[in-house]
Design an enzyme around this catalytic site. Structure first.
Site, PDB file in Angstrom:
ATOM      1  N   SER A 178      21.675 -27.887 -56.892  1.00  0.00           N
ATOM      2  CA  SER A 178      20.853 -28.238 -55.737  1.00  0.00           C
ATOM      3  C   SER A 178      19.604 -27.357 -55.683  1.00  0.00           C
ATOM      4  O   SER A 178      18.768 -27.407 -56.581  1.00  0.00           O
ATOM      5  CB  SER A 178      21.702 -28.137 -54.468  1.00  0.00           C
ATOM      6  OG  SER A 178      21.059 -28.772 -53.371  1.00  0.00           O
ATOM      7  N   ASP A 190      23.163 -39.900 -53.510  1.00  0.00           N
ATOM      8  CA  ASP A 190      23.129 -38.569 -52.918  1.00  0.00           C
ATOM      9  C   ASP A 190      22.441 -38.648 -51.551  1.00  0.00           C
ATOM     10  O   ASP A 190      21.269 -39.017 -51.471  1.00  0.00           O
ATOM     11  CB  ASP A 190      22.351 -37.627 -53.846  1.00  0.00           C
ATOM     12  CG  ASP A 190      22.361 -36.171 -53.405  1.00  0.00           C
ATOM     13  OD1 ASP A 190      22.534 -35.907 -52.200  1.00  0.00           O
ATOM     14  OD2 ASP A 190      22.165 -35.299 -54.275  1.00  0.00           O
ATOM     15  N   HIS A 247      26.337 -35.683 -53.121  1.00  0.00           N
ATOM     16  CA  HIS A 247      25.609 -34.436 -53.369  1.00  0.00           C
ATOM     17  C   HIS A 247      26.576 -33.360 -53.844  1.00  0.00           C
ATOM     18  O   HIS A 247      27.422 -32.874 -53.085  1.00  0.00           O
ATOM     19  CB  HIS A 247      24.893 -33.969 -52.096  1.00  0.00           C
ATOM     20  CG  HIS A 247      24.003 -32.786 -52.337  1.00  0.00           C
ATOM     21  ND1 HIS A 247      22.797 -32.885 -52.993  1.00  0.00           N
ATOM     22  CD2 HIS A 247      24.170 -31.456 -52.057  1.00  0.00           C
ATOM     23  CE1 HIS A 247      22.243 -31.688 -53.088  1.00  0.00           C
ATOM     24  NE2 HIS A 247      23.060 -30.800 -52.542  1.00  0.00           N
TER      25      HIS A 247
END
Length: 325
Positions: free
Chosen positions: A141, A269, A297
């Site tokens: 991320s 996501d 995610h």
């Protein structure tokens, strides 16, 4: 090499796949004793805490450097699973915590941010000095965006540091992701969750540096946009949130990457809208795009109930292994 991921039929939708992986799925967790902590002093008088797996192994084995996501740490489910996979392969692994994320407040009047490629560069340099074998890097991320931002900035010089890089669910267009996080379910669930830890950490910085930012404005922030406007952007040299999100995004530099790089993003996501994901004509020939339809995610749960989250780290490390000499 590709990864044909499919989410379990009993776990539909990006939100469920995200939340289940983070809260309920099983991971190959490590006992606390498996992590060995080391503290690195930084050039600006601060410190970075690094957690190691297989720290004492010698020989020309790979070292995986994992950069965690927003408010992450070595306790995050993905960190545990990557560490277990690295341990199984006989690799060393280092997880440098971004400033303030190791459980102890850092010292400098700064924290961390999505585009801090200078910090990535410094961390990789330290790892290179401590390790004699090949170096591989992965980012989750926020950490993935920062890693790819570094790779794009470094260009051909990245080859002198790492063999390959991988990002997982990186918000490569921070403006698109930031706007998505400020709306609907994302705002009321995910943003609220992040701010529950981000605000107290910011207030700790205000105790250290009483004039660092406007306390009332921070307390009034209910979106990441507002928080970044008060805290993240000004503390790290950006004019405001819009300037930060624009200049810190990795997507514009993906065409400049000259080291093998995997960019993995699920198309469902909730943090990263599918329309903003990079296309093949927007990246260099060194970049491999994996964009499965499902996964959420940093989710990618796999198997029958109860699902596990080890398939994604295994696939990513398999890909990174192909970059080794």
């Amino acid at each position: 090499m590709t990864w044909a991921y499919r989410s379990p039929g009993w776990l539909p939708g990006g939100n469920l796949q995200t939340i289940y992986a983070a809260k309920l799925a099983t991971a190959q967790s490590l006992p606390d004793a498996a992590w060995q902590r080391e503290r690195w002093p930084t050039p600006d008088g601060d410190f970075v805490d690094v957690d190691w797996v297989n720290r004492d192994l010698t020989g020309p084995r790979p070292l995986l450097v994992l950069f965690h996501g927003l408010e992450g740490s070595s306790s995050s489910h993905y960190s545990q699973s990557f560490a277990a996979q690295a341990k199984q392969r006989g690799w060393r692994m280092a997880l440098p915590h971004f400033r303030g994320c190791s459980g102890e407040i850092n010292l400098a009047p700064r924290a961390y941010h999505s585009g801090d490629f200078q910090e990535i560069d410094w961390m990789l340099q330290q790892c290179q000095q401590l390790h004699q074998g090949p170096l591989l890097a992965a980012g989750i991320s926020l950490g993935g965006n920062a890693l790819l931002r570094w790779a794009g900035e470094a260009g051909h010089a990245a080859h002198h540091m790492i063999q390959g890089a991988a990002s997982v669910c990186a918000p490569l267009d921070l403006t698109a992701s930031g706007q998505a996080m400020g709306q609907g379910f994302n705002r009321w669930v995910y943003t609220r969750m992040f701010l529950q830890t981000m605000k107290p950490r910011a207030l700790e910085k205000l105790v250290q540096y009483p004039s660092l930012f406007d306390r009332d404005a921070l307390l009034a922030a209910h979106t990441l946009y507002a928080f970044d406007n008060v805290f993240t952007a000004p503390l790290h040299g950006f004019k405001d949130t819009d300037d930060y999100w624009l200049r810190a995004s990795a997507k514009p530099v993906l065409a400049d990457i000259r080291v093998p790089a995997l960019v993995l993003n699920a198309r469902n996501d909730p943090f990263v809208p599918a329309w903003c994901l990079p296309r093949a004509n927007e990246v260099s020939n060194c970049v491999t795009l994996w964009q499965p339809q499902t996964g959420g995610h940093v989710g990618f749960p796999a198997g029958p109930f109860p699902a596990h989250v080890d398939a994604m780290p295994c696939a990513v490390l398999d890909w990174l292994q192909t970059t080794l000499p």
